[in-house]
Structure formats: C-alpha cells, structure tokens
Design an enzyme around this catalytic site. Sequence first.
Site, PDB file in Angstrom:
ATOM      1  N   THR B  49     -50.968 -40.141  22.343  1.00  0.00           N
ATOM      2  CA  THR B  49     -51.397 -39.786  23.692  1.00  0.00           C
ATOM      3  C   THR B  49     -50.549 -38.606  24.150  1.00  0.00           C
ATOM      4  O   THR B  49     -49.325 -38.595  23.934  1.00  0.00           O
ATOM      5  CB  THR B  49     -51.353 -40.979  24.669  1.00  0.00           C
ATOM      6  N   GLU B  50     -51.208 -37.581  24.730  1.00  0.00           N
ATOM      7  CA  GLU B  50     -50.529 -36.305  24.916  1.00  0.00           C
ATOM      8  C   GLU B  50     -49.422 -36.330  25.953  1.00  0.00           C
ATOM      9  O   GLU B  50     -48.614 -35.410  26.026  1.00  0.00           O
ATOM     10  CB  GLU B  50     -51.523 -35.177  25.189  1.00  0.00           C
ATOM     11  N   ASN B  51     -49.376 -37.389  26.777  1.00  0.00           N
ATOM     12  CA  ASN B  51     -48.261 -37.469  27.717  1.00  0.00           C
ATOM     13  C   ASN B  51     -46.975 -37.954  27.044  1.00  0.00           C
ATOM     14  O   ASN B  51     -45.950 -38.092  27.709  1.00  0.00           O
ATOM     15  CB  ASN B  51     -48.619 -38.356  28.918  1.00  0.00           C
ATOM     16  N   SER B  91     -44.948 -33.258  22.204  1.00  0.00           N
ATOM     17  CA  SER B  91     -46.278 -33.829  22.052  1.00  0.00           C
ATOM     18  C   SER B  91     -47.275 -32.753  21.643  1.00  0.00           C
ATOM     19  O   SER B  91     -48.155 -32.981  20.802  1.00  0.00           O
ATOM     20  CB  SER B  91     -46.709 -34.478  23.367  1.00  0.00           C
TER      21      SER B  91
END
Lengths: 237, 222
Positions: B49-51, B91
Amino acid sequence: MPGKVVAGPEEALSDLRDGAVIMVGGFGLCGTPENLLAAVKAKGTKNLTLVSNNGGTDEHGNGQLIKNGQVKKMIMSYGGECKAFEEMALAGTLQVEWNPQGTLAERIRAGGAGIGGFFTPTGYGTLVAEGKETRVIDGRNYVFENPLRADFAFIKAWRGDRAGNLVFRKTSRNFNQVMATAAQVVVAEVEKLVEPGELDPDSVHTPGIFVDRIFQGAQYAKPIEKRTVRPRAGAAA
Amino acid sequence: MAKDMDKRTAIARQAALELKDGDYVNLGIGVPTLVSNYLPPDVIITLHTENGMLGYGPYPFEGEEDPDLINAGKETITELPGCCYFGSHDSFAIVRGGHLDATILGAMEVSETGDIANWMIPGKKVKGMGGAMDMVAGAKKVIVAMEHATKDGKPKILKKCSLPLTGKGVVSVIVTELAVFDVASGGLVLRKKAESVSMDDLKRLTEPAFAVSERLAAFAAA
C-alpha cells in the site's frame, strides 16, 4: 548546546508568518500533526502554501485551515474527502498544484538531500509533464521534476527524544519521515517525549539533526476516516 | 444493484487469475480491492500500500481498529506476519523502481496502445491522481480491472482515450466482466471471453479491432 524542546505549538510557531510555505506530514488523517494544525488555526496565519499529500477533511487535518480561508495554495496529490477543498478549488479561490504522489515524495526527498531535481518516468505523456523538460534515458521517456523545500515542516511522530530523534508508528510514518529533511524549520510533535538514551539508536527513523523544535502534543484525537471491520468468526450472522 | 455486484465479482475473479504465487502487488481502490478475496489457494501474494506498508492483512475485527494502521484508501487494515513499514519516499522507490510484480487498478478509459485515463474528467471535480501515475509507470505488469462498457453501453476500451491520461502505453492486461485482453505491440489480443457474451456483441462493445488468441479460453460470467 541550545535545546530543541519547546513548551508547545504556540512557542514552536512564534515566528510563523503570513505567506509561509509549510510541509504537513500525514496521509489522509493518519500521522497528521494535530496540535500544530490546531495552533495555526488559532493563530489565524493566512496566505499559506501547504505541501501535503491530502486535503484532509472539513474538520481535521489540512481541511480545517482550508475551510478557515487560511490557505492560498495546495501542492498535493489527492484532494479526497474535503468538501471545502473541492468547492474552493472549483471556484478558483484555492490554487492547486497536482503532483503524482511518488513525484511529490521524491521532490521533497531531493529538496532535503541537496539534489537539484530528477528525471522520472511518472507522468510522461500526461498533463503533469506539460512545459517540463523531457529526456530519453536508455530508451525510456522521462520528465524532469524540481526539488521542493519549505519554510516549515510539521512532523508527527510516535516517540521523540530531546535530541530530536524520532520514531514513527506503523503507517503514520508516510510523508513525515521525508518532510523532516526538507524545511528551514522542522517542528516535530510527538506522542511521548523521552530523554536521550531511551530510544534504541538502531530503531531511530529520523536522525535528530533534521529536527529543530520538538514538543509532546497535549492530546491526540487520531480520527479514522474509513472504519472498516470484518465479522468475528463464529459471530451470529 | 445485484447485477452490478455480479459484474464486480466477475471482474475481481478474473483479475485474481492474472497473479502468480509470490507476487508483490498493489491493488487500487474499488473493484481491485476485491481481488484478494478470489485468489486461488496456492497463490500467496504480498500486498503493497503506497502510504508505506508491505504485507497488510484483512480489515480488523470490530474494536481492534488502529488509527495508525490504514491503507491508501484510508481504510483500517491489519498486519500479517512478515509485514513492514516505510516512508512514502521508499514506498515510491518500490513503485517507480519496478519492484512490484503487478498493480491492478480501475479505469475510465483504456486505449488499444495501453494508454490509461483514470484520474480526471475536465470540468468536473478533480480528486487528484494520488499514486496512480507512479503505479502505472513503475509496476512490471499493469492490469486494468474495469467494467467493459459505460452505464450507457458505450465502449471504455477505445482506439484513443478522450480523457486526460494517467499513463501512456503502460497497460499490459485489460480484465472486464466479459473478456481478458493482452495489450500487445500490434494491438489488443483477446485471451479469454465470457460464455455469456457473443463475439459479435464483444466487438460491438469494444471500439478497436482485436486479434483472437489461438488459445482463447472461456470463463463463466456471473
């Protein structure tokens, strides 16, 4: 050695002026510097440019400052759930500079690391590449992006010591870690302020050299934007 | 409504079959999120997940939500053993650096040359591109999972996108409730077709012409 610890957000922001450019850590409402944002709202500082991933919501995060008319421009990747942001951006009373999320992060990283920009494949052939230098490197198209720096960075960490070393918790790290490298004045608010030696040096995420001011936040509401849950096994259907 | 749910399920089921055991995958918001529910039992993937997390698990049990633990859709999630956290800059080094095996995301339009438009409609409110532009530029395999046509029955698979692009020439596979296409250098190649749709109807609902794979397979639509 001058101390970095300040009494609270008011002292940390004593030299914040109208028109300042501020990086605000957090993703959605996760890992946002709640006490600093509340203090800016109370102080009423205007014409701010915020560099942040999201617009927050009308009540929380950056959204409360947008709704309060304190923000001139957002440099961001996702407006999301903030109604005030949507209305003001559509009406043109709020300037918006859209950045792909990874480009935003890397522009900040470059700003903090002394890099004069970089070529990225992200956004090639799209609106975000318009007017920017492009280059073919090893047969692939890249777009040039400038570094980003700010007057202030507002960082929220889980633990921090008096030397400014920071430890983040779970996904609340997000943009906080990189933003701590890229502003003239970096203010960190932490859930618990500890003495030097209490943090495991091998587990420090942000070295204290990046942090100028630090305080323990009075309280953290930590609102959840989307509470998603699953039923317990064996629970009545 | 029920029919829409069936479509969403059919899309997610087919998209899940595009993943391989051991893949590191980023799932976009909406239908792509459902894909993890339909993985074959012998396919174990790690979700990004990009966060700032690899190895997240399902939604938490009620009462166990942690505000410091969310996905990029801002939903509360959980940890799986072996998960890890990192900042947004790392990320997107994962994303842009080509370390993700696949990303599955929705789209408003896709072209026969692999252009994708999924972030803005001019004149309407703009939510922002978030991480989508980086994702399509960086993932090894970009899988679009979307409904085949608009609500008015107009094709979403086009010769050329009319909306502002998210990425140019980046899509590898298009999965809909009716078909699976590979985006090849010469254009689209139909690899799977739902039994519920005739070839003529599929051609009518798809703007560009497409080749048909010699190994065309069928899948049961909902």
